[in-house]
Design an enzyme around this catalytic site. Sequence first.
Site, short mmCIF file in Angstrom:
data_model
loop_
_atom_site.label_atom_id
_atom_site.label_comp_id
_atom_site.label_asym_id
_atom_site.label_seq_id
_atom_site.Cartn_x
_atom_site.Cartn_y
_atom_site.Cartn_z
N ARG A 155 -41.20 9.56 0.56
CA ARG A 155 -42.68 10.04 1.20
C ARG A 155 -42.18 11.24 2.13
NH1 ARG A 155 -47.23 6.62 0.99
NH2 ARG A 155 -46.49 4.74 -0.13
N THR A 156 -41.55 11.16 3.13
CA THR A 156 -41.23 12.23 4.20
C THR A 156 -40.48 13.11 3.47
OG1 THR A 156 -40.98 10.28 5.67
CG2 THR A 156 -40.17 12.55 6.56
N ARG B 78 -32.86 13.04 8.49
CA ARG B 78 -33.43 11.52 8.52
C ARG B 78 -32.12 10.76 8.37
NH1 ARG B 78 -38.58 8.69 7.80
NH2 ARG B 78 -38.00 6.56 7.30
N LYS C 140 -20.39 7.98 10.18
CA LYS C 140 -19.61 8.19 11.47
C LYS C 140 -19.88 9.59 12.27
CE LYS C 140 -15.50 5.44 11.10
NZ LYS C 140 -14.06 5.42 10.48
N HIS D 142 -39.90 10.03 15.30
CA HIS D 142 -40.33 10.57 14.01
C HIS D 142 -41.48 11.51 14.42
CE1 HIS D 142 -41.12 11.25 10.10
NE2 HIS D 142 -41.81 10.28 9.64
#
Lengths: 148, 305
Positions: free
Chosen positions: B53-54, B103, B82, B131
């Site tokens: 969705r994002t 993200r 890492k 967010h």
Amino acid sequence: MKTYKVYAISDGTVIDHIPATRALKVIDILGIENEGILTIGIGFSSKKMGKKDIIKIENKYLGKDETDKISLIAPDATINIIKNGTLKEKRRIERPDTYIDIVKCRNPNCITQSTGVKTKFRVVKSSPLTLRCHYCERTVEAGEVEIL
Amino acid sequence: MKFKGQSIISIRDMEKEALLKIIETADAVKRGGHKGCLEGKVVSTAFFEPSTRTRFSFASATQYMGGKVIGFAGTASTSVTKGESLVDTIKTISGYCDVIVIRHPVEGAARLASEAATVPVINAGDGANQHPTQTFLDLFTMSERFRDLSKIRVGFLGDLKYGRTVHSLAYALALFRAPMVFIAPEILSMPGYLLEEIREMGSETRQFEALCDIDVSLDVLYVTRIQKERFGDMQEYERVAGTYRVTPETVRALTEGVRIMHPLPRVDEIDVEVDAMENAIYFEQAHNGIPVRQAILGLVMGTIS
Ligand SMILES: [Zn+2]
């Protein structure tokens, strides 16, 4: 005359009033273990503190930026700068606004847990001393702080 | 705050004026302004964990404004988890685009990325931490219905302990000193440090354990999901989830004209029958992600000033 069992130095830095048994930790934080002659005194009697530790560092003058790094573990320490056998400067520890690479983040899912990322904490509250991780934004009180 | 060249990482970096600027810009964009402002620009979506969705929302926002999107999603490879390789990846991607939307499942990853990048970085979620564009679209949606954000009273319902969305939105509303109400079972109540912070910022707060206990009027009821994983005892979960379920009856029992919002996706915390009610604005809220993200992209790239 007040005599210390640790011999006097004529040039260098003396860190006094370190809470007992924390001298080695202080040396660790300051990163001075290989900086020449260090004299470490652990468990002296102190009127003010009961027991205290003292560190003498020969031929090295520690700046304020450096000594403020130990404010989390030795907030009441006093710094004496000695030149040619005389006390040139006496100062106390001040708390910095930011601690870089000193405090470990307690959040297991924080990016600073991976190798190579230096931790950075900002003071968000002075009483009780509360720090916020610059990365994951979790806060930690000074009492729960884990020193790197 | 000037936006050009700035990364958008956390709501804690924002001031009230910056939030108002974003709302004002999103409003202009929604009315058809700033068309084609991303022409010739490349947006990179670096999604180290999947969030369809994002990612679609940012991609769609970019393309409607004439920009191009490159990127990857859901890299589970251990090398990118890492810190050091994250820095290398971001430094490399910086050369391929005008802005990076990141993200990442690890908290603080977006902040670290912004320190490594030579282009602005937009945080599209870093673990349980932040967010910010979700908060912007929540505020924008509220501002469309209520002109003055300092005067609205929002009730937060559900998982207030772990809810990243709730924490960020509550913080943002506190910048406006808006009064807030928190409704949650004790085990999922707002963290004390956050409540204290919000109060210190000047917001009046009230806490309740059940919706029916509320004795003040609400302008918005912001519903969040109560996750099964938070409960050791499934019977306890069923009981709690049932109590906090929003139905047409619950809505009717609240202040007339109360708006129901939800960051979506929902499971069953809002009855589908509520969707048809005028009070429900959660789909509109989700759609507002487009103009809000267009506004942010344009502002940080300097094509909207
Ligand atoms: Zn952290």
